[in-house]
Design an enzyme around this catalytic site. Structure first.
Site: not given
Length: 91
Positions: A18, A36
């Site tokens: 990320r 996520n």
């Protein structure tokens, strides 16, 4: 502006995916977000000009050094309402 919603599978959680994607997206002028998911995938909304978007899509297939991307599901989407690229809380 073109937008894509991605679902990225493989070893993509716990490897900095990320944060890496936030840097890649910002470097290429892409708007959207990344988060996520509970099923172990990473979901991302990417929006921007075709050249920058294609560069980030290509990078997503590779991922950061510790990631192992096995599959990306991609679909057209509506661009985000707000500018910039952010990391959202996990789903």
């Amino acid at each position: 502006m073109t937008a894509r919603l991605l679902r990225i599978a493989g070893r993509v959680q716990g490897v900095g995916y990320r944060d890496w994607l936030v840097r890649e997206a910002r470097r290429h002028g892409i708007s959207g977000w990344v988060r996520n998911r509970a099923d172990g995938t990473v979901e991302a909304l990417l929006a921007g000009e075709e050249d920058g978007l294609n560069a980030v899509l290509t990078a997503c297939r590779r991922g950061p050094p510790l990631a192992q991307v096995t599959r990306i599901e991609e679909q057209f989407a509506e661009p985000p309402a707000e500018p910039g690229f952010t990391r959202r809380p996990s789903l």
